[in-house]
Design a protein around this motif. Structure first.
Motif, PDB file in Angstrom:
ATOM      1  N   ALA A   1      18.054  -6.998  14.694  1.00  0.00           N
ATOM      2  CA  ALA A   1      19.515  -6.898  14.808  1.00  0.00           C
ATOM      3  C   ALA A   1      19.979  -6.943  16.258  1.00  0.00           C
ATOM      4  CB  ALA A   1      20.012  -5.629  14.134  1.00  0.00           C
ATOM      5  N   ARG A   2      19.168  -6.469  17.185  1.00  0.00           N
ATOM      6  CA  ARG A   2      19.559  -6.485  18.601  1.00  0.00           C
ATOM      7  C   ARG A   2      19.582  -7.891  19.182  1.00  0.00           C
ATOM      8  NH1 ARG A   2      19.909  -1.552  21.023  1.00  0.00           N
ATOM      9  NH2 ARG A   2      19.081   0.176  19.851  1.00  0.00           N
ATOM     10  N   MET A   3      19.013  -8.843  18.472  1.00  0.00           N
ATOM     11  CA  MET A   3      18.995 -10.213  18.944  1.00  0.00           C
ATOM     12  C   MET A   3      20.356 -10.878  18.856  1.00  0.00           C
ATOM     13  SD  MET A   3      15.936 -12.676  17.895  1.00  0.00           S
ATOM     14  CE  MET A   3      14.461 -11.707  17.908  1.00  0.00           C
ATOM     15  N   CYS A   4      21.328 -10.206  18.258  1.00  0.00           N
ATOM     16  CA  CYS A   4      22.650 -10.807  18.134  1.00  0.00           C
ATOM     17  C   CYS A   4      23.366 -10.863  19.490  1.00  0.00           C
ATOM     18  CB  CYS A   4      23.490 -10.082  17.093  1.00  0.00           C
ATOM     19  SG  CYS A   4      23.828  -8.367  17.486  1.00  0.00           S
ATOM     20  N   CYS A   5      22.795 -10.232  20.496  1.00  0.00           N
ATOM     21  CA  CYS A   5      23.310 -10.322  21.864  1.00  0.00           C
ATOM     22  C   CYS A   5      23.091 -11.761  22.349  1.00  0.00           C
ATOM     23  CB  CYS A   5      22.569  -9.317  22.737  1.00  0.00           C
ATOM     24  SG  CYS A   5      22.807  -9.532  24.489  1.00  0.00           S
ATOM     25  N   GLU A   6      24.112 -12.363  22.926  1.00  0.00           N
ATOM     26  CA  GLU A   6      24.049 -13.779  23.302  1.00  0.00           C
ATOM     27  C   GLU A   6      22.848 -14.122  24.173  1.00  0.00           C
ATOM     28  OE1 GLU A   6      26.750 -17.339  25.297  1.00  0.00           O
ATOM     29  OE2 GLU A   6      27.566 -15.309  25.200  1.00  0.00           O
ATOM     30  N   MET A   7      22.618 -13.366  25.233  1.00  0.00           N
ATOM     31  CA  MET A   7      21.526 -13.749  26.140  1.00  0.00           C
ATOM     32  C   MET A   7      20.161 -13.640  25.459  1.00  0.00           C
ATOM     33  SD  MET A   7      21.160 -10.801  29.032  1.00  0.00           S
ATOM     34  CE  MET A   7      20.530  -9.194  28.634  1.00  0.00           C
TER      35      MET A   7
ATOM     36  N   LEU B   1      19.569 -13.921  22.051  1.00  0.00           N
ATOM     37  CA  LEU B   1      19.458 -14.967  21.039  1.00  0.00           C
ATOM     38  C   LEU B   1      19.193 -16.318  21.693  1.00  0.00           C
ATOM     39  CD1 LEU B   1      19.551 -15.990  18.156  1.00  0.00           C
ATOM     40  CD2 LEU B   1      22.038 -16.141  18.362  1.00  0.00           C
ATOM     41  N   ARG B   2      19.904 -16.626  22.744  1.00  0.00           N
ATOM     42  CA  ARG B   2      19.706 -17.914  23.430  1.00  0.00           C
ATOM     43  C   ARG B   2      18.289 -18.033  23.992  1.00  0.00           C
ATOM     44  NH1 ARG B   2      24.029 -21.168  25.445  1.00  0.00           N
ATOM     45  NH2 ARG B   2      26.034 -20.578  24.560  1.00  0.00           N
ATOM     46  N   ALA B   3      17.786 -16.965  24.590  1.00  0.00           N
ATOM     47  CA  ALA B   3      16.423 -17.000  25.146  1.00  0.00           C
ATOM     48  C   ALA B   3      15.395 -17.173  24.026  1.00  0.00           C
ATOM     49  CB  ALA B   3      16.147 -15.723  25.935  1.00  0.00           C
ATOM     50  N   HIS B   4      15.604 -16.486  22.916  1.00  0.00           N
ATOM     51  CA  HIS B   4      14.730 -16.608  21.743  1.00  0.00           C
ATOM     52  C   HIS B   4      14.716 -18.055  21.257  1.00  0.00           C
ATOM     53  CE1 HIS B   4      12.944 -15.487  17.860  1.00  0.00           C
ATOM     54  NE2 HIS B   4      13.983 -16.039  17.250  1.00  0.00           N
ATOM     55  N   CYS B   5      15.897 -18.645  21.128  1.00  0.00           N
ATOM     56  CA  CYS B   5      16.009 -20.038  20.674  1.00  0.00           C
ATOM     57  C   CYS B   5      15.351 -20.997  21.664  1.00  0.00           C
ATOM     58  CB  CYS B   5      17.480 -20.421  20.485  1.00  0.00           C
ATOM     59  SG  CYS B   5      18.285 -19.591  19.098  1.00  0.00           S
ATOM     60  N   ARG B   6      15.593 -20.801  22.958  1.00  0.00           N
ATOM     61  CA  ARG B   6      14.998 -21.697  23.969  1.00  0.00           C
ATOM     62  C   ARG B   6      13.481 -21.723  23.851  1.00  0.00           C
ATOM     63  NH1 ARG B   6      19.041 -19.669  27.380  1.00  0.00           N
ATOM     64  NH2 ARG B   6      17.637 -18.085  28.176  1.00  0.00           N
ATOM     65  N   GLU B   7      12.876 -20.533  23.721  1.00  0.00           N
ATOM     66  CA  GLU B   7      11.418 -20.485  23.631  1.00  0.00           C
ATOM     67  C   GLU B   7      10.923 -21.197  22.381  1.00  0.00           C
ATOM     68  OE1 GLU B   7       7.632 -17.403  23.536  1.00  0.00           O
ATOM     69  OE2 GLU B   7       9.572 -16.654  24.249  1.00  0.00           O
TER      70      GLU B   7
ATOM     71  N   ALA C   1      11.596 -14.837  29.428  1.00  0.00           N
ATOM     72  CA  ALA C   1      12.806 -15.156  28.675  1.00  0.00           C
ATOM     73  C   ALA C   1      13.913 -15.688  29.584  1.00  0.00           C
ATOM     74  CB  ALA C   1      13.293 -13.920  27.917  1.00  0.00           C
ATOM     75  N   ALA C   2      13.664 -15.685  30.888  1.00  0.00           N
ATOM     76  CA  ALA C   2      14.632 -16.152  31.885  1.00  0.00           C
ATOM     77  C   ALA C   2      15.961 -15.407  31.761  1.00  0.00           C
ATOM     78  CB  ALA C   2      14.836 -17.665  31.783  1.00  0.00           C
TER      79      ALA C   2
ATOM     80  N   HIS D   1      13.771  -7.361  39.430  1.00  0.00           N
ATOM     81  CA  HIS D   1      12.561  -6.810  38.837  1.00  0.00           C
ATOM     82  C   HIS D   1      11.375  -7.748  39.011  1.00  0.00           C
ATOM     83  CE1 HIS D   1      15.537  -4.357  36.511  1.00  0.00           C
ATOM     84  NE2 HIS D   1      14.731  -3.442  36.998  1.00  0.00           N
ATOM     85  N   ALA D   2      11.647  -9.026  39.249  1.00  0.00           N
ATOM     86  CA  ALA D   2      10.565  -9.995  39.438  1.00  0.00           C
ATOM     87  C   ALA D   2       9.665  -9.579  40.602  1.00  0.00           C
ATOM     88  CB  ALA D   2      11.129 -11.388  39.677  1.00  0.00           C
ATOM     89  N   ALA D   3      10.263  -8.989  41.628  1.00  0.00           N
ATOM     90  CA  ALA D   3       9.467  -8.532  42.767  1.00  0.00           C
ATOM     91  C   ALA D   3       8.533  -7.399  42.348  1.00  0.00           C
ATOM     92  CB  ALA D   3      10.378  -8.075  43.903  1.00  0.00           C
ATOM     93  N   VAL D   4       9.002  -6.515  41.481  1.00  0.00           N
ATOM     94  CA  VAL D   4       8.190  -5.398  40.994  1.00  0.00           C
ATOM     95  C   VAL D   4       7.083  -5.918  40.073  1.00  0.00           C
ATOM     96  CG1 VAL D   4       8.264  -3.236  39.691  1.00  0.00           C
ATOM     97  CG2 VAL D   4      10.165  -3.848  41.179  1.00  0.00           C
ATOM     98  N   LEU D   5       7.386  -6.986  39.330  1.00  0.00           N
ATOM     99  CA  LEU D   5       6.405  -7.564  38.421  1.00  0.00           C
ATOM    100  C   LEU D   5       5.140  -7.979  39.171  1.00  0.00           C
ATOM    101  CD1 LEU D   5       5.425  -8.626  35.697  1.00  0.00           C
ATOM    102  CD2 LEU D   5       6.759 -10.716  36.125  1.00  0.00           C
ATOM    103  N   GLU D   6       5.300  -8.498  40.378  1.00  0.00           N
ATOM    104  CA  GLU D   6       4.132  -8.908  41.170  1.00  0.00           C
ATOM    105  C   GLU D   6       3.150  -7.743  41.341  1.00  0.00           C
ATOM    106  OE1 GLU D   6       5.275 -10.814  44.852  1.00  0.00           O
ATOM    107  OE2 GLU D   6       6.816 -11.976  43.790  1.00  0.00           O
ATOM    108  N   TYR D   7       3.667  -6.557  41.566  1.00  0.00           N
ATOM    109  CA  TYR D   7       2.812  -5.378  41.706  1.00  0.00           C
ATOM    110  C   TYR D   7       2.043  -5.132  40.413  1.00  0.00           C
ATOM    111  CZ  TYR D   7       1.461  -0.495  41.397  1.00  0.00           C
ATOM    112  OH  TYR D   7       0.755   0.655  41.170  1.00  0.00           O
ATOM    113  N   TYR D   8       2.747  -5.136  39.296  1.00  0.00           N
ATOM    114  CA  TYR D   8       2.092  -4.891  38.009  1.00  0.00           C
ATOM    115  C   TYR D   8       1.060  -5.969  37.701  1.00  0.00           C
ATOM    116  CZ  TYR D   8       5.315  -1.112  36.924  1.00  0.00           C
ATOM    117  OH  TYR D   8       6.008   0.081  36.936  1.00  0.00           O
TER     118      TYR D   8
END
Length: 187
Positions: free
Chosen positions: A62-68, A70-76, A123-124, A131-138
């Motif tokens: 149900a949370r996928m009804c958020c535009e960003m 749903l669009r990312a889900h569809c793009r993938e 998901a872009a 957060h992308a900068a923090v991702l490098e650490y992880y």
């Protein structure tokens, strides 16, 4: 109050609850069509296959009804269709929502936080806090754990029914426009 009035009031309340949860279906339909059109522009050789992939874009949360989201889900999913890849494994958005649900039950492990950040990037989705900068650490500290967790999460969110129809019915028209479609009968 008679039964018809109670029934109408109940139906109205239920409709409002569904609308509040799912948002406007017409908007969701439009976002999906926009994503399909964009995928057709990126992959013109597969435009007909992408058109017939609309039914794969089902909301699985149900949370996928958020535009960003749903669009990312569809793009993938559309990228997978164009590449001829398996559409059943969970998408980055489905894994994000799984990590969110998990975080409500218990604190996330370091690898799970890394997975969340990786899926956000995959998901872009907008990243105003970088957060992308923090991702490098992880990735550098627990990258292999994140890989393993991602594999498990995508399998956990797998949708076995989400497979392209190998031969959908097509009359040679898409949205009222005559098209050349590999699924249309020869004329």
């Amino acid at each position: 109050m008679d039964f018809d009035t109670i029934g109408t009031a109940t139906a109205e309340l239920m409709f409002r609850q569904v609308a509040a949860t799912c948002g406007n279906y017409a908007e969701q339909h439009q976002w999906t069509e926009v994503e399909i059109a964009a995928a057709q522009q990126r992959h013109p050789a597969h435009a007909d296959v992408l058109f017939h992939a609309f039914y794969l874009m089902q909301l699985t949360n149900a949370r996928m009804c958020c535009e960003m989201l749903l669009r990312a889900h569809c793009r993938e999913l559309l990228e997978r269709v164009a590449a001829g890849e398996d559409t059943r494994p969970g998408t980055a958005v489905e894994v994000l929502l799984l990590t969110h649900r998990s975080s409500l039950a218990a604190p996330l492990t370091t690898a799970a936080v890394g997975l969340f950040l990786r899926m956000w990037k995959a998901a872009a989705l907008p990243d105003p806090d970088n957060h992308a900068a923090v991702l490098e650490y992880y990735e550098s500290t627990v990258g292999s754990d994140i890989d393993e967790l991602e594999t498990c999460a995508r399998q956990s969110e797998q949708q076995d029914q989400r497979i392209p129809d190998p031969s959908p019915e097509c009359a040679g028209e898409h949205l009222g426009q005559a098209v050349t479609c590999r699924y249309a009968p020869p004329s």
